[in-house]
Design an enzyme around this catalytic site. Structure first.
Site, short mmCIF file in Angstrom:
data_model
loop_
_atom_site.label_atom_id
_atom_site.label_comp_id
_atom_site.label_asym_id
_atom_site.label_seq_id
_atom_site.Cartn_x
_atom_site.Cartn_y
_atom_site.Cartn_z
CG HIS A 185 -11.46 -31.25 -16.69
ND1 HIS A 185 -11.27 -31.69 -17.87
CD2 HIS A 185 -12.27 -30.78 -16.53
CE1 HIS A 185 -12.90 -31.82 -18.12
NE2 HIS A 185 -12.61 -30.69 -17.36
CE1 TYR A 193 -6.51 -36.35 -24.56
CE2 TYR A 193 -5.73 -36.15 -26.18
CZ TYR A 193 -5.72 -35.98 -25.00
OH TYR A 193 -5.80 -34.50 -25.39
N PRO A 224 -2.49 -32.26 -33.03
CG PRO A 224 -4.97 -32.22 -34.03
CD PRO A 224 -3.23 -32.37 -35.07
CE LYS A 279 1.65 -29.55 -23.77
NZ LYS A 279 0.84 -28.88 -23.22
CE1 TYR A 281 -4.25 -31.89 -21.35
CE2 TYR A 281 -3.70 -33.84 -22.81
CZ TYR A 281 -4.69 -33.25 -22.03
OH TYR A 281 -5.49 -32.94 -23.30
P1 FAD Z 1 -3.56 -18.23 -36.07
O1 FAD Z 1 -5.10 -18.37 -34.41
O2 FAD Z 1 -3.95 -19.07 -36.98
O3 FAD Z 1 -3.99 -16.89 -35.88
C1 FAD Z 1 -3.08 -15.54 -37.31
C2 FAD Z 1 -4.55 -14.85 -38.07
O4 FAD Z 1 -3.18 -14.18 -38.32
C3 FAD Z 1 -5.69 -15.04 -38.39
O5 FAD Z 1 -6.49 -14.71 -37.81
C4 FAD Z 1 -5.06 -15.04 -40.00
O6 FAD Z 1 -6.85 -15.19 -40.08
C5 FAD Z 1 -4.69 -14.31 -39.49
N1 FAD Z 1 -4.07 -13.91 -40.92
C6 FAD Z 1 -2.94 -14.44 -41.53
N2 FAD Z 1 -2.39 -14.19 -42.79
C7 FAD Z 1 -2.53 -12.71 -42.89
C8 FAD Z 1 -2.56 -12.00 -43.63
N3 FAD Z 1 -1.10 -11.94 -44.97
N4 FAD Z 1 -2.37 -10.22 -43.08
C9 FAD Z 1 -3.25 -10.79 -41.97
N5 FAD Z 1 -3.61 -11.13 -40.59
C10 FAD Z 1 -2.67 -12.28 -41.37
N6 FAD Z 1 -4.34 -26.74 -31.11
C11 FAD Z 1 -4.69 -27.20 -29.79
O7 FAD Z 1 -3.69 -27.72 -28.97
N7 FAD Z 1 -6.21 -27.97 -29.99
C12 FAD Z 1 -6.90 -27.81 -31.13
O8 FAD Z 1 -8.15 -28.40 -31.56
C13 FAD Z 1 -6.99 -27.41 -32.46
N8 FAD Z 1 -7.61 -27.39 -33.25
C14 FAD Z 1 -7.26 -26.93 -34.39
C15 FAD Z 1 -8.25 -26.78 -35.61
C16 FAD Z 1 -7.27 -26.02 -36.54
C17 FAD Z 1 -8.79 -26.05 -38.15
C18 FAD Z 1 -6.32 -25.01 -36.82
C19 FAD Z 1 -6.48 -24.58 -37.68
C20 FAD Z 1 -6.15 -24.97 -35.32
C21 FAD Z 1 -5.91 -25.25 -34.12
N9 FAD Z 1 -5.30 -26.10 -32.90
C22 FAD Z 1 -5.25 -26.61 -32.62
C23 FAD Z 1 -4.21 -24.86 -33.35
C24 FAD Z 1 -4.69 -23.60 -33.02
O9 FAD Z 1 -5.98 -23.28 -32.57
C25 FAD Z 1 -3.48 -23.08 -32.74
O10 FAD Z 1 -1.43 -23.43 -32.75
C26 FAD Z 1 -3.96 -21.60 -32.88
O11 FAD Z 1 -4.86 -20.90 -33.02
C27 FAD Z 1 -2.70 -20.79 -33.14
O12 FAD Z 1 -2.70 -19.10 -33.07
P2 FAD Z 1 -1.54 -18.35 -33.96
O13 FAD Z 1 -2.36 -16.30 -33.18
O14 FAD Z 1 -0.80 -18.00 -33.82
O15 FAD Z 1 -2.19 -18.89 -34.90
C1 DHB Z 2 -9.02 -30.58 -27.85
C2 DHB Z 2 -8.49 -30.51 -28.83
C3 DHB Z 2 -6.89 -31.45 -28.33
O1 DHB Z 2 -6.11 -31.86 -29.28
C4 DHB Z 2 -6.93 -32.30 -27.48
O2 DHB Z 2 -5.84 -32.59 -27.18
C5 DHB Z 2 -7.72 -32.22 -26.38
C6 DHB Z 2 -9.03 -31.41 -26.61
C7 DHB Z 2 -10.37 -29.59 -28.00
O3 DHB Z 2 -10.79 -29.32 -29.14
O4 DHB Z 2 -11.45 -30.14 -26.82
#
Ligand code: FAD
Ligand code: DHB
Length: 389
Positions: free
Chosen positions: A72, A198, A291, A295, A381
């Site tokens: 995009h 947005y 969100p 980021k 962004y």
């Molecule tokens: P995570 O993806 O949370 O991975 C951490 C892992 O550690 C998980 O698999 C978990 O099961 C594991 N874990 C936890 N505790 C333990 C333990 N005790 N022992 C072993 N393993 C463990 N970001 C955006 O930019 N846009 C979005 O739309 C967006 N939507 C989101 C929706 C939800 C519901 C959530 C929760 C987050 C969202 N985010 C979004 C944020 C984004 O998904 C996260 O920033 C990203 O997943 C970070 O990755 P990570 O690997 O640091 O953490």
């Molecule tokens: C999506 C999530 C966001 O937080 C955003 O700013 C843009 C897109 C998404 O899930 O597609």
């Protein structure tokens, strides 16, 4: 068991770190509480910034991303009666890709050959401040295991044990809560827009995103504590149509079958430093952003790019300059993204205060009419280069 890097968490941060380390010839073992299927099907982020796409591509993870993801040029910003396109590519030379976190996760699972121990319980960190850090956990057969490592990488997201393994006296927490949440839906319908919208609206923010040419992802600002079961599919589509401006200037929103409905709370959170002895935090384990601005996943990828490079220098080249500056370098980007996410969130979400609403509309007019202001938004962004730190 013994390894060089014990990684807690097989989300994007943990698996990408293990993959980057493996490419540098460094052993790791990843432990994860959930099953592989569960981790790969969690619906979360959808936008990859420019540097994240470059990093994944250079790490051999770009094939499906380039074949199935969609580039995009920018986004639309709108408020009642007006919609403006911000062209990031023209403004900054950088674009973003729409590619779901579920797909990134599947690509990582397919690419990473090293050991990942799924479905562990009771993960505990020990002696992280010494040169003999180790983990203990219970495997899926109920056997308690010990994993010794040179360093531990805490990639266990916002609910894992890593961040609390830093003693209170050695950590600082910065936090902001918001008085609203997002109701998110996934729908089996072609997106009604070519790029993300947005939308500021007096009744609350709305976002039209997508996952593919046949799957749409949309969000509505809702009060904290909202139960998604209290929103019928019809109500969701009606509210989206109103806030996104269905019928204005010939634009229509096409509804379709909703396949997932959930509520996401919002929080800004940063724990510093991102290192304690031989424990290194990366991704959501160290910081959470609201969100708006997409980021979270990108920050996790950027942390891990820095950490993999620093660990490689430490473990292979026996140089410590990069690992000693990991926390400070990572935090510079973290705070930039924390500010941007807070700024986008406060600019776009409706509050009860009419003064706030006028400031928001003034700011929206500014970022959509001033090249200088638009470039600032676009630069944040589409994302800073990985060398930003
Ligand atoms: P995570 O993806 O949370 O991975 C951490 C892992 O550690 C998980 O698999 C978990 O099961 C594991 N874990 C936890 N505790 C333990 C333990 N005790 N022992 C072993 N393993 C463990 N970001 C955006 O930019 N846009 C979005 O739309 C967006 N939507 C989101 C929706 C939800 C519901 C959530 C929760 C987050 C969202 N985010 C979004 C944020 C984004 O998904 C996260 O920033 C990203 O997943 C970070 O990755 P990570 O690997 O640091 O953490
Ligand atoms: C999506 C999530 C966001 O937080 C955003 O700013 C843009 C897109 C998404 O899930 O597609």
């Amino acid at each position: 068991m013994r390894t060089e890097v014990a990684v807690i968490g097989a989300g994007p941060a943990g698996l990408l770190l293990a993959h980057l380390l493996a490419r540098a010839g460094i052993d790791s073992v990843v432990v994860e509480t959930r099953s592989q299927e569960y981790v790969a099907s969690r619906i979360r982020a959808g936008i990859l910034e420019h540097a994240a796409v470059e990093l994944l591509t250079s790490a051999g993870l770009g094939d499906r991303l380039h074949a199935e993801g969609h580039e995009h040029r920018g986004v639309y910003l709108q408020w009642p009666g007006e919609r403006h396109h911000l062209d990031f590519l023209n403004l900054t030379g950088r674009s973003v890709h729409v590619y779901g976190q579920t797909e990134v996760q599947k690509d990582l699972v397919a690419a990473h050959q090293g050991p990942v121990v799924y479905e562990v319980t009771d993960t505990r960190l020990h002696d992280v401040h010494t040169d003999r850090p180790h983990l203990t956990f219970v495997d899926r057969d109920g056997v308690r295991r010990r994993l010794d490592a040179t360093v531990i990488a805490g990639c266990d997201g916002s609910f894992g044990p890593s961040r609390a393994a830093v003693p209170e006296s050695a950590r600082r927490v910065f936090e902001r809560t918001y008085p609203y949440s997002w109701l998110g839906i996934l729908a089996d319908v072609a997106p009604s827009t070519d790029e993300l919208i947005y939308a500021w609206h007096p009744d609350g923010f709305a976002l039209h995103s997508m996952r593919s040419p046949s799957v749409s992802r949309l969000y509505l600002q809702v009060p904290n504590g909202t139960d998604p079961a209290h929103w019928s599919d019809r109500q969701v589509w009606d509210e989206l149509a109103k806030r996104l401006g269905h019928g204005q200037n010939g634009w229509t929103l096409t509804p379709g079958p909703i396949t997932d409905k959930s509520v996401l709370p919002m929080r800004s959170f940063v724990q510093t430093p991102m290192r304690h002895g031989n424990l290194f935090l990366a991704g959501d384990a160290a910081h959470i952003v609201p969100p708006t601005g997409a980021k979270g996943l990108n920050l996790a990828i950027a942390d891990v790019a820095l950490l993999a490079r620093a660990l490689t220098a430490m473990l292979r080249e026996r140089t410590t300059a990069l690992i000693d500056t990991y926390s400070d370098n990572a935090l510079r980007r973290v705070w930039r993204c924390t500010h941007f996410s807070w700024w986008m969130t406060t600019m776009l979400h409706a509050s009860d205060d009419p003064f706030d609403a006028q400031l928001q509309l003034s700011q929206l007019r500014w970022v959509t009419t001033s090249t200088a202001a638009a470039t600032g938004l676009a630069e944040n962004y589409a994302g800073l280069p990985l060398t930003f730190a």
